[in-house]
Design a protein around this motif. Structure first.
Motif, PDB file in Angstrom:
ATOM      1  N   GLY A 298     -51.878 -10.755 -26.304  1.00 47.34           N
ATOM      2  CA  GLY A 298     -50.638 -10.063 -26.647  1.00 47.34           C
ATOM      3  C   GLY A 298     -50.573  -8.685 -26.004  1.00 47.34           C
ATOM      4  O   GLY A 298     -51.565  -8.192 -25.451  1.00 47.34           O
TER       5      GLY A 298
ATOM      6  N   GLY B  74     -54.113  -8.554 -24.352  1.00 47.21           N
ATOM      7  CA  GLY B  74     -54.329  -9.606 -23.357  1.00 47.21           C
ATOM      8  C   GLY B  74     -54.022  -9.207 -21.936  1.00 47.21           C
ATOM      9  O   GLY B  74     -53.812 -10.064 -21.075  1.00 47.21           O
ATOM     10  N   TYR B  75     -53.989  -7.906 -21.661  1.00 48.95           N
ATOM     11  CA  TYR B  75     -53.693  -7.456 -20.296  1.00 48.95           C
ATOM     12  C   TYR B  75     -54.913  -6.719 -19.753  1.00 48.95           C
ATOM     13  O   TYR B  75     -55.310  -5.692 -20.301  1.00 48.95           O
ATOM     14  CB  TYR B  75     -52.420  -6.607 -20.299  1.00 48.95           C
TER      15      TYR B  75
ATOM     16  N   LEU C  10     -53.083 -15.754 -24.556  1.00 50.58           N
ATOM     17  CA  LEU C  10     -52.711 -15.205 -23.245  1.00 50.58           C
ATOM     18  C   LEU C  10     -51.549 -15.985 -22.640  1.00 50.58           C
ATOM     19  O   LEU C  10     -51.189 -15.755 -21.487  1.00 50.58           O
ATOM     20  CB  LEU C  10     -53.910 -15.261 -22.286  1.00 50.58           C
TER      21      LEU C  10
ATOM     22  N   ALA D  88     -49.930 -20.046 -21.925  1.00 54.00           N
ATOM     23  CA  ALA D  88     -50.465 -21.188 -21.158  1.00 54.00           C
ATOM     24  C   ALA D  88     -49.971 -21.094 -19.722  1.00 54.00           C
ATOM     25  O   ALA D  88     -48.839 -20.667 -19.497  1.00 54.00           O
ATOM     26  CB  ALA D  88     -49.997 -22.499 -21.790  1.00 54.00           C
TER      27      ALA D  88
ATOM     28  N   LYS E  91     -52.835 -19.711 -18.732  1.00 52.91           N
ATOM     29  CA  LYS E  91     -53.846 -18.668 -18.519  1.00 52.91           C
ATOM     30  C   LYS E  91     -54.978 -18.774 -19.550  1.00 52.91           C
ATOM     31  O   LYS E  91     -56.159 -18.670 -19.214  1.00 52.91           O
ATOM     32  CB  LYS E  91     -53.171 -17.297 -18.607  1.00 52.91           C
TER      33      LYS E  91
ATOM     34  N   ASP F 282     -48.081 -13.040 -31.559  1.00 55.65           N
ATOM     35  CA  ASP F 282     -46.760 -12.425 -31.762  1.00 55.65           C
ATOM     36  C   ASP F 282     -46.187 -12.820 -33.116  1.00 55.65           C
ATOM     37  O   ASP F 282     -45.511 -12.020 -33.759  1.00 55.65           O
ATOM     38  CB  ASP F 282     -45.798 -12.863 -30.639  1.00 55.65           C
TER      39      ASP F 282
ATOM     40  N   ARG G 278     -36.021 -19.088 -21.142  1.00 57.09           N
ATOM     41  CA  ARG G 278     -37.091 -20.073 -21.019  1.00 57.09           C
ATOM     42  C   ARG G 278     -36.582 -21.430 -20.509  1.00 57.09           C
ATOM     43  O   ARG G 278     -37.365 -22.348 -20.325  1.00 57.09           O
ATOM     44  CB  ARG G 278     -37.735 -20.331 -22.387  1.00 57.09           C
TER      45      ARG G 278
ATOM     46  N   ARG H 292     -38.466 -23.393 -17.776  1.00 55.94           N
ATOM     47  CA  ARG H 292     -39.779 -23.868 -18.234  1.00 55.94           C
ATOM     48  C   ARG H 292     -39.640 -25.022 -19.216  1.00 55.94           C
ATOM     49  O   ARG H 292     -40.421 -25.961 -19.210  1.00 55.94           O
ATOM     50  CB  ARG H 292     -40.497 -22.724 -18.952  1.00 55.94           C
TER      51      ARG H 292
END
Ligand code: UDP
Length: 246
Positions: A110, A137-138, A163, A165, A167, A192, A222, A225
């Motif tokens: 996140g 997560g960065y 992270l 998907a 990743k 989140d 989205r 995707r």
């Protein structure tokens, strides 16, 4: 003994939520790290189109059907999985169970501040659950060893890796043997939701396999995707009627 159902070359565990929670407790009792992935239709499609992703999914110690699309696919193939076990619900059930049978969690993923916010909500909503570390997560490749060291020094049993998907699946697979936790769960947007930044779909949508519709309404960007969902169902129908040979 693990019972799996093969969907388009990917072996999904035929398991109920209660059994999935028990399996994680078995992992915690063991001496090694176990990977748990929660593929929805999008992730399944990634596995179908990317050999490496398929291998990663099939290397999981537990692979649960996250989403109505995967449950529907199992039905189309005449092998119906016991029930949907979404990543968020699995984490929620673990948090609840941990008040009686303690689990130490590490929250990884996140945007900055989100894991800490999730931790604050866990303290309020799940008294008894213990979070022993957090990390956003960065990160750069150079920062990875210190992240892994922090996770290992925390004494966590269960690592939540959020992270996104694919990743998180690649990250867990690459680092599985370096991590001293007993279970690493790739659970996407769970952080989140725990932080209260993203709302779960209302029950009507969740109970009727329409979570995707709610998500599309809330996050229309989205759309591209999400086309993977109908593509996945069509692919499975193709297998069912013999048009597609795996
Ligand atoms: N995320 C992250 N690091 C990254 C990319 C994404 O921590 O490099 C987080 C992002 O902040 C979000 C979560 O991963 O909290 C899930 O992202 P997204 O909704 O895009 O992925 P999904 O779960 O739908 O695959």
């Amino acid at each position: 003994m693990r019972k799996t159902i093969e969907i388009a070359g990917i072996n999904i565990d035929d398991i109920s939520m209660d059994q999935a929670v028990e399996r994680i407790y078995e992992f915690i009792e063991s001496n090694e790290n176990h990977s748990v992935f929660t593929p929805n239709a999008e992730i399944m499609m990634d596995g179908i189109t990317n050999k490496q992703m398929k291998a990663i999914l099939n290397s999981a110690d537990m692979l649960v059907a996250d989403g109505a699309g995967v449950v529907l696919a199992s039905k189309i193939l005449g092998k119906s999985v016991t029930e949907k076990v979404s990543g968020f619900d699995l984490v929620k059930n673990l948090l609840i169970a941990s008040s009686k049978r303690p689990i130490k969690f590490y929250l990884f993923g996140g945007k900055p501040g989100i894991a800490e916010k999730a931790n604050a909500n866990i303290i309020c909503d799940y008294p008894g659950a213990e979070v022993v570390g957090t990390r956003n997560g960065y990160f750069t490749k150079e920062e990875e060893p210190s992240i892994i060291e922090d996770i290992n020094n925390s004494g966590a049993d269960v690592l939540l890796v959020c992270l996104g998907a694919p990743k998180q699946e690649f990250w867990i697979s690459e680092n599985k043997n370096r991590l001293k936790v007993k279970a690493s769960l790739g659970v996407g947007g769970t952080m989140d939701v725990l932080a209260g930044n993203v709302k779960l779909a209302p029950d009507f949508f969740r109970n009727n396999g329409l979570e995707w519709l709610y998500r599309l309404y809330k996050e229309p960007w989205r759309f591209k995707r999400m086309l993977k969902l109908p593509k996945f169902i069509l692919y499975v129908l193709g297998i069912r009627i013999g048009l597609i040979k795996k």
